[in-house]
Design a protein around this motif. Structure first.
Motif, PDB file in Angstrom:
ATOM      1  N   ASN A   1      40.414  28.241  37.332  1.00 33.66           N
ATOM      2  CA  ASN A   1      40.952  29.572  37.599  1.00 33.66           C
ATOM      3  C   ASN A   1      39.895  30.640  37.367  1.00 33.66           C
ATOM      4  O   ASN A   1      39.824  31.627  38.105  1.00 33.66           O
ATOM      5  CB  ASN A   1      42.176  29.831  36.713  1.00 33.66           C
ATOM      6  CG  ASN A   1      43.393  29.057  37.169  1.00 33.66           C
ATOM      7  OD1 ASN A   1      43.469  28.619  38.313  1.00 33.66           O
ATOM      8  ND2 ASN A   1      44.347  28.871  36.271  1.00 33.66           N
ATOM      9  N   LEU A   2      39.080  30.459  36.336  1.00 36.69           N
ATOM     10  CA  LEU A   2      37.981  31.391  36.090  1.00 36.69           C
ATOM     11  C   LEU A   2      36.984  31.357  37.245  1.00 36.69           C
ATOM     12  O   LEU A   2      36.499  32.395  37.705  1.00 36.69           O
ATOM     13  CB  LEU A   2      37.269  31.041  34.789  1.00 36.69           C
ATOM     14  CG  LEU A   2      37.951  31.473  33.488  1.00 36.69           C
ATOM     15  CD1 LEU A   2      37.281  30.798  32.300  1.00 36.69           C
ATOM     16  CD2 LEU A   2      37.907  32.981  33.338  1.00 36.69           C
ATOM     17  N   LEU A   3      36.680  30.159  37.719  1.00 35.94           N
ATOM     18  CA  LEU A   3      35.761  30.008  38.838  1.00 35.94           C
ATOM     19  C   LEU A   3      36.311  30.685  40.084  1.00 35.94           C
ATOM     20  O   LEU A   3      35.616  31.447  40.758  1.00 35.94           O
ATOM     21  CB  LEU A   3      35.523  28.518  39.108  1.00 35.94           C
ATOM     22  CG  LEU A   3      34.737  28.157  40.370  1.00 35.94           C
ATOM     23  CD1 LEU A   3      33.321  28.710  40.291  1.00 35.94           C
ATOM     24  CD2 LEU A   3      34.711  26.648  40.558  1.00 35.94           C
ATOM     25  N   ARG A   4      37.572  30.420  40.371  1.00 36.88           N
ATOM     26  CA  ARG A   4      38.199  30.965  41.583  1.00 36.88           C
ATOM     27  C   ARG A   4      38.282  32.488  41.522  1.00 36.88           C
ATOM     28  O   ARG A   4      38.011  33.180  42.502  1.00 36.88           O
ATOM     29  CB  ARG A   4      39.589  30.347  41.740  1.00 36.88           C
ATOM     30  CG  ARG A   4      40.307  30.723  43.033  1.00 36.88           C
ATOM     31  CD  ARG A   4      39.552  30.200  44.247  1.00 36.88           C
ATOM     32  NE  ARG A   4      40.316  30.438  45.463  1.00 36.88           N
ATOM     33  CZ  ARG A   4      40.491  31.619  46.032  1.00 36.88           C
ATOM     34  NH1 ARG A   4      39.930  32.687  45.486  1.00 36.88           N
ATOM     35  NH2 ARG A   4      41.194  31.752  47.137  1.00 36.88           N
ATOM     36  N   ALA A   5      38.652  33.018  40.342  1.00 37.50           N
ATOM     37  CA  ALA A   5      38.733  34.469  40.184  1.00 37.50           C
ATOM     38  C   ALA A   5      37.344  35.100  40.217  1.00 37.50           C
ATOM     39  O   ALA A   5      37.157  36.187  40.766  1.00 37.50           O
ATOM     40  CB  ALA A   5      39.442  34.807  38.875  1.00 37.50           C
ATOM     41  N   GLY A   6      36.365  34.406  39.636  1.00 31.89           N
ATOM     42  CA  GLY A   6      34.997  34.913  39.645  1.00 31.89           C
ATOM     43  C   GLY A   6      34.437  35.008  41.049  1.00 31.89           C
ATOM     44  O   GLY A   6      33.711  35.955  41.381  1.00 31.89           O
ATOM     45  N   ILE A   7      34.783  34.052  41.895  1.00 28.41           N
ATOM     46  CA  ILE A   7      34.357  34.101  43.295  1.00 28.41           C
ATOM     47  C   ILE A   7      34.891  35.378  43.949  1.00 28.41           C
ATOM     48  O   ILE A   7      34.200  36.050  44.716  1.00 28.41           O
ATOM     49  CB  ILE A   7      34.874  32.863  44.067  1.00 28.41           C
ATOM     50  CG1 ILE A   7      34.034  31.629  43.712  1.00 28.41           C
ATOM     51  CG2 ILE A   7      34.854  33.089  45.575  1.00 28.41           C
ATOM     52  CD1 ILE A   7      32.620  31.651  44.238  1.00 28.41           C
ATOM     53  N   GLY A   8      36.130  35.714  43.629  1.00 33.47           N
ATOM     54  CA  GLY A   8      36.725  36.917  44.207  1.00 33.47           C
ATOM     55  C   GLY A   8      35.982  38.178  43.837  1.00 33.47           C
ATOM     56  O   GLY A   8      35.881  39.112  44.643  1.00 33.47           O
TER      57      GLY A   8
ATOM     58  N   ALA B   1      33.498  36.501  50.960  1.00 37.96           N
ATOM     59  CA  ALA B   1      33.407  35.088  51.331  1.00 37.96           C
ATOM     60  C   ALA B   1      34.481  34.736  52.347  1.00 37.96           C
ATOM     61  O   ALA B   1      35.657  35.073  52.171  1.00 37.96           O
ATOM     62  CB  ALA B   1      33.555  34.208  50.094  1.00 37.96           C
ATOM     63  N   ALA B   2      34.088  34.075  53.424  1.00 35.25           N
ATOM     64  CA  ALA B   2      35.041  33.725  54.486  1.00 35.25           C
ATOM     65  C   ALA B   2      36.130  32.800  53.966  1.00 35.25           C
ATOM     66  O   ALA B   2      37.298  32.918  54.349  1.00 35.25           O
ATOM     67  CB  ALA B   2      34.296  33.070  55.649  1.00 35.25           C
ATOM     68  N   ASP B   3      35.769  31.878  53.117  1.00 39.72           N
ATOM     69  CA  ASP B   3      36.736  30.938  52.538  1.00 39.72           C
ATOM     70  C   ASP B   3      36.457  30.836  51.047  1.00 39.72           C
ATOM     71  O   ASP B   3      35.546  30.114  50.630  1.00 39.72           O
ATOM     72  CB  ASP B   3      36.607  29.564  53.206  1.00 39.72           C
ATOM     73  CG  ASP B   3      37.709  28.604  52.777  1.00 39.72           C
ATOM     74  OD1 ASP B   3      38.226  28.760  51.656  1.00 39.72           O
ATOM     75  OD2 ASP B   3      38.047  27.703  53.567  1.00 39.72           O
ATOM     76  N   PRO B   4      37.231  31.550  50.211  1.00 41.66           N
ATOM     77  CA  PRO B   4      36.985  31.546  48.765  1.00 41.66           C
ATOM     78  C   PRO B   4      37.031  30.154  48.145  1.00 41.66           C
ATOM     79  O   PRO B   4      36.292  29.875  47.195  1.00 41.66           O
ATOM     80  CB  PRO B   4      38.113  32.431  48.219  1.00 41.66           C
ATOM     81  CG  PRO B   4      38.452  33.349  49.353  1.00 41.66           C
ATOM     82  CD  PRO B   4      38.306  32.486  50.578  1.00 41.66           C
ATOM     83  N   ASP B   5      37.874  29.267  48.679  1.00 42.61           N
ATOM     84  CA  ASP B   5      37.946  27.917  48.124  1.00 42.61           C
ATOM     85  C   ASP B   5      36.652  27.141  48.365  1.00 42.61           C
ATOM     86  O   ASP B   5      36.185  26.395  47.498  1.00 42.61           O
ATOM     87  CB  ASP B   5      39.135  27.151  48.720  1.00 42.61           C
ATOM     88  CG  ASP B   5      40.464  27.665  48.196  1.00 42.61           C
ATOM     89  OD1 ASP B   5      40.523  28.058  47.008  1.00 42.61           O
ATOM     90  OD2 ASP B   5      41.446  27.688  48.961  1.00 42.61           O
ATOM     91  N   ILE B   6      36.078  27.309  49.555  1.00 37.66           N
ATOM     92  CA  ILE B   6      34.802  26.654  49.852  1.00 37.66           C
ATOM     93  C   ILE B   6      33.704  27.249  48.985  1.00 37.66           C
ATOM     94  O   ILE B   6      32.843  26.530  48.460  1.00 37.66           O
ATOM     95  CB  ILE B   6      34.449  26.807  51.346  1.00 37.66           C
ATOM     96  CG1 ILE B   6      35.431  26.028  52.203  1.00 37.66           C
ATOM     97  CG2 ILE B   6      33.013  26.342  51.603  1.00 37.66           C
ATOM     98  CD1 ILE B   6      35.414  24.522  51.963  1.00 37.66           C
ATOM     99  N   ALA B   7      33.719  28.573  48.808  1.00 40.34           N
ATOM    100  CA  ALA B   7      32.722  29.229  47.970  1.00 40.34           C
ATOM    101  C   ALA B   7      32.833  28.751  46.526  1.00 40.34           C
ATOM    102  O   ALA B   7      31.826  28.525  45.851  1.00 40.34           O
ATOM    103  CB  ALA B   7      32.896  30.743  48.039  1.00 40.34           C
ATOM    104  N   ALA B   8      34.075  28.580  46.049  1.00 41.77           N
ATOM    105  CA  ALA B   8      34.290  28.098  44.686  1.00 41.77           C
ATOM    106  C   ALA B   8      33.776  26.670  44.534  1.00 41.77           C
ATOM    107  O   ALA B   8      33.130  26.328  43.533  1.00 41.77           O
ATOM    108  CB  ALA B   8      35.773  28.173  44.329  1.00 41.77           C
TER     109      ALA B   8
ATOM    110  N   THR C   1      22.560  30.799  43.439  1.00 39.96           N
ATOM    111  CA  THR C   1      23.776  30.385  44.134  1.00 39.96           C
ATOM    112  C   THR C   1      24.942  31.324  43.844  1.00 39.96           C
ATOM    113  O   THR C   1      25.730  31.630  44.728  1.00 39.96           O
ATOM    114  CB  THR C   1      24.163  28.938  43.736  1.00 39.96           C
ATOM    115  OG1 THR C   1      23.169  28.062  44.257  1.00 39.96           O
ATOM    116  CG2 THR C   1      25.506  28.551  44.312  1.00 39.96           C
ATOM    117  N   PHE C   2      25.033  31.808  42.619  1.00 41.02           N
ATOM    118  CA  PHE C   2      26.152  32.668  42.259  1.00 41.02           C
ATOM    119  C   PHE C   2      25.905  34.098  42.747  1.00 41.02           C
ATOM    120  O   PHE C   2      25.694  35.016  41.970  1.00 41.02           O
ATOM    121  CB  PHE C   2      26.365  32.644  40.744  1.00 41.02           C
ATOM    122  CG  PHE C   2      27.121  31.430  40.263  1.00 41.02           C
ATOM    123  CD1 PHE C   2      28.196  31.572  39.407  1.00 41.02           C
ATOM    124  CD2 PHE C   2      26.762  30.170  40.663  1.00 41.02           C
ATOM    125  CE1 PHE C   2      28.895  30.451  38.956  1.00 41.02           C
ATOM    126  CE2 PHE C   2      27.446  29.047  40.219  1.00 41.02           C
ATOM    127  CZ  PHE C   2      28.518  29.196  39.368  1.00 41.02           C
ATOM    128  N   GLY C   3      25.899  34.255  44.051  1.00 36.91           N
ATOM    129  CA  GLY C   3      25.787  35.579  44.633  1.00 36.91           C
ATOM    130  C   GLY C   3      24.364  36.061  44.816  1.00 36.91           C
ATOM    131  O   GLY C   3      24.149  37.248  45.064  1.00 36.91           O
TER     132      GLY C   3
END
Length: 203
Positions: free
Chosen positions: A145-152, A158-165, A198-200
């Motif tokens: 959840n931290l990873l997914r929220a951090g991607i946001g 990001a076109a697909d946040p799940d792929i980015a995560a 990688t992280f942005g």
């Protein structure tokens, strides 16, 4: 996702991570004893009898909480993932959130693997789908959840946040494994550079 929503999501994820585990009962004491053995490099004997001796109770007293060794190992793995999530939450907060916080969570992931290799390996090698109750999660939810929220927050476009995560997770997990397998030397400054790319694209 909208940026405003991302802020709420990451704060909720951090709050959950901060309160992910607590202590005070026999189950928690046994888990703590198991974690201590792993940290000391004595993970070869994680049986119920050995841990019962560590906490000063009979082995039969543990069966109420752990019907067998598999259940105990599952609990240790879950606790490892919860600990990882809590450490990532602390890193995010210390860095002040945002992109810097997201990068900090990635560094914390690799550092956790380096500092607690036995627990890290156990946490990611347990195959417990057939043993857990329906609808029951595991400790990895907090970290994800931290990873997914951090991607946001870090990659709002990001076109697909799940792929980015998944991309970000694969990067830190792969780097962690390279270090654990002694293919890459541990160097936190170098880890920060690799994670930042990688992280942005953060240096």
């Amino acid at each position: 996702m909208h940026s405003k929503d991302n802020s709420v999501n990451i704060k909720e994820a951090v709050a959950k991570a901060a309160g992910a585990y607590h202590h005070g009962d026999l189950r928690a004491a046994v888990i703590a004893a198991g974690l201590k053995r792993m940290a000391e490099g004595d993970g070869g004997d994680l049986g119920l009898r050995a841990l019962a001796r560590d906490v000063g109770v009979s082995a039969t007293a543990l069966y109420r909480h752990f019907p067998d060794k598999e259940a105990l190992l599952d609990a240790l793995a879950d606790e490892g993932l919860r600990r990882l999530g809590a450490l990532q939450a602390q890193a995010w907060l210390k860095a002040g959130g945002g992109v810097a916080g997201f990068k900090a969570t990635g560094i914390a992931y690799v550092r956790f693997a380096h500092d607690e290799p036995a627990l890290f390996r156990l946490s990611f090698t347990r195959q417990r789908a057939e043993r857990k109750a329906e609808g029951e999660g595991d400790g990895g939810e907090t970290a994800y959840n931290l990873l997914r929220a951090g991607i946001g927050e870090a990659l709002p476009d990001a076109a697909d946040p799940d792929i980015a995560a998944l991309h970000a997770w694969a990067l830190v997990h792969g780097l962690a494994m390279l270090i654990l397998d002694r293919r890459v030397d541990w160097d936190e400054a170098r880890v920060a550079e690799v994670v930042g790319l990688t992280f942005g694209g953060v240096g």
